[in-house]
Design an enzyme around this catalytic site. Structure first.
Site, PDB file in Angstrom:
ATOM      1  N   ASP A  82      43.506  50.796 113.939  1.00 53.67           N
ATOM      2  CA  ASP A  82      42.686  49.722 113.399  1.00 53.67           C
ATOM      3  C   ASP A  82      43.363  49.027 112.216  1.00 53.67           C
ATOM      4  O   ASP A  82      44.103  49.650 111.448  1.00 53.67           O
ATOM      5  CB  ASP A  82      41.344  50.311 112.938  1.00 53.67           C
ATOM      6  CG  ASP A  82      40.198  49.348 113.092  1.00 53.67           C
ATOM      7  OD1 ASP A  82      40.250  48.492 113.991  1.00 53.67           O
ATOM      8  OD2 ASP A  82      39.229  49.459 112.316  1.00 53.67           O
ATOM      9  N   HIS A  83      43.083  47.735 112.078  1.00 50.91           N
ATOM     10  CA  HIS A  83      43.517  46.944 110.923  1.00 50.91           C
ATOM     11  C   HIS A  83      45.032  46.975 110.695  1.00 50.91           C
ATOM     12  O   HIS A  83      45.490  47.035 109.549  1.00 50.91           O
ATOM     13  CB  HIS A  83      42.793  47.405 109.655  1.00 50.91           C
ATOM     14  CG  HIS A  83      41.328  47.104 109.649  1.00 50.91           C
ATOM     15  ND1 HIS A  83      40.831  45.818 109.592  1.00 50.91           N
ATOM     16  CD2 HIS A  83      40.247  47.918 109.735  1.00 50.91           C
ATOM     17  CE1 HIS A  83      39.501  45.857 109.623  1.00 50.91           C
ATOM     18  NE2 HIS A  83      39.119  47.126 109.717  1.00 50.91           N
ATOM     19  N   ASP A 104      44.863  42.872 112.374  1.00 53.45           N
ATOM     20  CA  ASP A 104      43.898  42.228 111.483  1.00 53.45           C
ATOM     21  C   ASP A 104      44.539  41.052 110.750  1.00 53.45           C
ATOM     22  O   ASP A 104      45.170  41.210 109.717  1.00 53.45           O
ATOM     23  CB  ASP A 104      43.351  43.241 110.476  1.00 53.45           C
ATOM     24  CG  ASP A 104      42.246  42.650 109.610  1.00 53.45           C
ATOM     25  OD1 ASP A 104      41.921  41.459 109.795  1.00 53.45           O
ATOM     26  OD2 ASP A 104      41.707  43.370 108.758  1.00 53.45           O
ATOM     27  N   HIS A 181      32.708  46.115 104.658  1.00 54.82           N
ATOM     28  CA  HIS A 181      33.420  47.391 104.583  1.00 54.82           C
ATOM     29  C   HIS A 181      33.010  48.101 103.289  1.00 54.82           C
ATOM     30  O   HIS A 181      32.839  47.466 102.245  1.00 54.82           O
ATOM     31  CB  HIS A 181      34.931  47.173 104.577  1.00 54.82           C
ATOM     32  CG  HIS A 181      35.475  46.757 105.912  1.00 54.82           C
ATOM     33  ND1 HIS A 181      35.813  45.459 106.197  1.00 54.82           N
ATOM     34  CD2 HIS A 181      35.738  47.475 107.035  1.00 54.82           C
ATOM     35  CE1 HIS A 181      36.276  45.382 107.439  1.00 54.82           C
ATOM     36  NE2 HIS A 181      36.230  46.589 107.967  1.00 54.82           N
ATOM     37  N   GLY A 182      32.890  49.420 103.370  1.00 56.03           N
ATOM     38  CA  GLY A 182      32.502  50.184 102.184  1.00 56.03           C
ATOM     39  C   GLY A 182      31.016  50.462 102.168  1.00 56.03           C
ATOM     40  O   GLY A 182      30.326  50.395 103.187  1.00 56.03           O
ATOM     41  N   HIS A 209      32.307  46.153 112.537  1.00 56.28           N
ATOM     42  CA  HIS A 209      32.995  46.802 111.420  1.00 56.28           C
ATOM     43  C   HIS A 209      32.024  46.896 110.245  1.00 56.28           C
ATOM     44  O   HIS A 209      31.108  46.088 110.118  1.00 56.28           O
ATOM     45  CB  HIS A 209      34.230  45.987 111.011  1.00 56.28           C
ATOM     46  CG  HIS A 209      35.378  46.133 111.949  1.00 56.28           C
ATOM     47  ND1 HIS A 209      36.654  46.472 111.532  1.00 56.28           N
ATOM     48  CD2 HIS A 209      35.451  46.016 113.290  1.00 56.28           C
ATOM     49  CE1 HIS A 209      37.461  46.528 112.581  1.00 56.28           C
ATOM     50  NE2 HIS A 209      36.751  46.252 113.653  1.00 56.28           N
ATOM     51  N   GLY A 210      32.240  47.878 109.373  1.00 55.82           N
ATOM     52  CA  GLY A 210      31.295  48.087 108.287  1.00 55.82           C
ATOM     53  C   GLY A 210      29.980  48.625 108.799  1.00 55.82           C
ATOM     54  O   GLY A 210      28.896  48.206 108.376  1.00 55.82           O
ATOM     55  N   GLY A 211      30.065  49.593 109.737  1.00 54.09           N
ATOM     56  CA  GLY A 211      28.868  50.086 110.410  1.00 54.09           C
ATOM     57  C   GLY A 211      28.126  51.190 109.690  1.00 54.09           C
ATOM     58  O   GLY A 211      27.065  51.614 110.155  1.00 54.09           O
ATOM     59  N   THR A 234      33.064  55.091 105.846  1.00 54.60           N
ATOM     60  CA  THR A 234      32.667  55.262 104.444  1.00 54.60           C
ATOM     61  C   THR A 234      31.631  56.357 104.270  1.00 54.60           C
ATOM     62  O   THR A 234      31.743  57.204 103.369  1.00 54.60           O
ATOM     63  CB  THR A 234      32.133  53.940 103.878  1.00 54.60           C
ATOM     64  OG1 THR A 234      33.179  52.970 103.899  1.00 54.60           O
ATOM     65  CG2 THR A 234      31.652  54.116 102.449  1.00 54.60           C
TER      66      THR A 234
END
Length: 411
Positions: A82-83, A104, A181-182, A209-211, A234
Site C-alpha cells: 500500500d501507498h 499513491d 488516516h489516523g 482508507h482511514g477505516g 491505527t
C-alpha cells in the site's frame, strides 16, 4: 492453501455486499494475530503493508515471513503493498511476493495521477498482480500513520473517477468520502451520496482508507455502496501500544517478552470483531472456490558451454543476475556450475517468476532478449529448457521437481 488473486477476492466481496479487511501490519505479532483471527472467523483476509510505515526498518526482512504465513493459512489470503511512492517500489514489492499493489500519487494533478498509475497498472498486470488506484486525497489527522498523509481532504469526483478508471484500468479504487488516516477525533461525517454516485458510475470494488474508528451503521452503509476492502491500522496500533504500556506499568522490571504479553491476543479480538462487523466472517470456503491461486512459475535452463569463453561467461553471469532480477515479476535468479567437469551440461540458470503472466512478460523483455543473445554466442547450441509451476493447492504447496539425468549434479 496458496495465496489467491486479490481481484477475485474483492469481486466476490463486492458482488455479495461485504468487505474484506486490509489489516496493516508492522511486526510478527500483527501478522500472527491477523492470520489467527482470519482462521478463527473463517474469513478471507488481506495482509496490508504500507510503505510509509516501514521507514524505521526494511520491509524486505518481514516479507518472507508474511508469504510463508499466507501459504500456510487455512483461509484465502492476499498480500497488498500500500501507498508505494514510486514505480520502483511497485516492481520491488511484486518481486518480493506481494500480489497486489497501490501507487499513491493521489496528491498529484489529475493528469499526472492518471499517467503514473497507468504505467504502474501495465507493470502489475504484466506480472499477473492486482492494482488499486486512488483518486481524491484522504488526509491525516492524529496517529503515527497520519503524518504520512498531511493535507486537506480532497473528495473523489464521480465524473473524474469514470475517466480515471477508463484510462488507468485499475482493478479497484480507493475513494475519499470523508475518512482520514489516523485517529478520528469526532464522529466522522461521510458523504454517502457521493459514494453511491461513484459506485453507480464505476461498478468495480471500492476501497476505504482511514477505516479505523467508524461506527457500525457507517460501515454497513459504505459496504452497501460498493466498499469491498476496508483498510485498518491505527486502531490496531493503539491497542498494541496500550497493551505494552499496561504491561510495563504493572511491574517496574519487565523484559521485552513480558512487555509484549497479550499484544497478539488483544489484536486478535479486535480484528475478529471487524471481520464479523464487515461481513467477511464465514466466507472463506466460498471465496476460495471463486479465486484463482497465486501460482509461482520456474524456468530452468541448462547449457553446454565452450571452455575458451569461461571468463566471458563468468562476467555475463554476474551481469545477468543483476539485470534479470530487476525485471518485473522475477522473484529469484540462480546461476550455478556443475560440480563435475565431466557433466555434459555445465551451466544452469533457474529463474522463479511470480506467475505465468510474469514468465510470459519476461520472455519478451528487452533485457532478457539481449542477455540470451549474448549467452548464445558463447555456449553450445544444445540446451535443456523447462518451465514448471506449482502443483499442490494445499498448505504444503511446492514446485514440481523434474529430474534431468544430465543435470543432476548442477550446483
Amino acid at each position: 492453501m496458496p495465496l489467491v488473486d486479490m481481484r477475485d477476492m474483492l469481486h466476490h466481496a463486492y458482488q455479495n455486499n461485504y468487505a474484506i479487511g486490509g489489516f496493516g501490519l508492522v511486526s510478527l505479532d500483527f501478522l500472527e494475530a491477523i492470520i489467527t483471527a482470519a482462521e478463527f472467523c473463517r474469513s478471507p483476509v488481506i495482509l496490508n503493508l504500507s510503505e510509509p510505515l516501514f521507514g524505521q526498518h526494511d520491509f524486505r526482512l518481514i516479507l518472507p515471513a508474511i508469504e510463508r504465513a499466507a501459504h500456510q493459512a487455512k483461509v484465502p489470503v492476499a498480500i497488498h503493498f500500500d501507498h508505494a511512492k514510486q514505480h520502483e517500489s511497485i516492481v520491488e514489492a511484486i518481486n518480493l511476493g506481494c500480489n497486489s499493489v497501490m501507487l499513491d500519487v493521489s496528491s498529484q494533478a489529475f493528469t499526472v495521477n492518471i499517467a503514473q498509475t497507468s504505467h504502474a497498472a501495465e507493470t502489475a498486470h504484466a506480472c499477473g498482480a492486482a492494482i488499486e488506484g486512488m483518486l481524491g486525497f484522504v488526509g491525516g489527522t492524529e496517529g503515527e500513520n497520519a503524518i504520512n498523509h498531511l493535507g486537506e481532504v480532497i473528495y473523489t469526483s464521480a465524473e473524474e473517477a469514470k475517466v480515471y478508471i477508463d484510462r488507468t484500468h485499475v482493478d479497484s479504487l480507493a475513494v475519499s468520502i470523508g475518512t482520514v488516516h489516523g485517529r478520528q477525533n469526532s464522529r466522522t461525517k461521510l458523504d454517502f451520496k457521493r459514494l453511491k454516485r461513484i459506485n453507480d458510475e464505476l461498478g468495480i470494488p471500492l476501497v476505504l482508507h482511514g477505516g479505523s474508528g467508524l461506527i457500525e451503521d457507517q460501515y454497513h452503509k459504505v459496504i452497501l455502496n460498493g466498499i469491498a476492502k476496508i483498510n485498518c491500522y491505527t486502531e490496531l496500533s493503539d491497542i498494541a501500544a496500550a497493551t505494552i504500556r499496561s504491561n510495563v506499568q504493572s511491574r517496574t522490571k519487565k523484559g521485552y517478552i513480558e512487555a509484549m504479553q497479550d499484544v497478539k491476543n488483544n489484536l486478535l479480538e479486535q480484528i475478529s470483531l471487524y471481520m464479523h462487523r464487515w461481513g467477511s466472517a464465514g466466507r472463506a470456503a466460498e471465496v476460495l472456490i471463486q479465486c484463482r491461486a497465486w501460482q509461482p512459475v520456474e524456468q530452468t535452463i541448462v547449457y553446454n558451454v565452450q571452455k575458451r569463453y569461461l571468463q566471458q561467461i563468468y562476467a555475463l553471469i554476474e551481469q545477468g543476475r543483476e539485470t534479470l532480477s530487476s525485471i518485473p515479476g522475477v522473484r529469484q535468479v540462480f546461476a550455478g556450475w556443475a560440480l563435475s567437469v565431466s557433466d555434459q551440461y555445465q551451466l544452469c540458470w533457474r529463474i522463479q517468476f511470480a506467475t505465468t503472466d510474469a514468465s510470459k512478460n519476461f520472455q519478451s523483455h528487452a533485457e532478457y532478449i539481449a542477455f540470451i543473445h549474448q549467452l548464445s554466442r558463447i555456449s553450445e547450441p544444445d540446451k535443456i529448457n523447462i518451465t514448471f509451476a506449482a502443483t499442490s493447492l494445499g498448505t504444503n504447496s511446492c514446485l514440481e521437481e523434474i529430474k534431468i539425468p544430465q543435470a543432476q549434479h548442477l550446483a
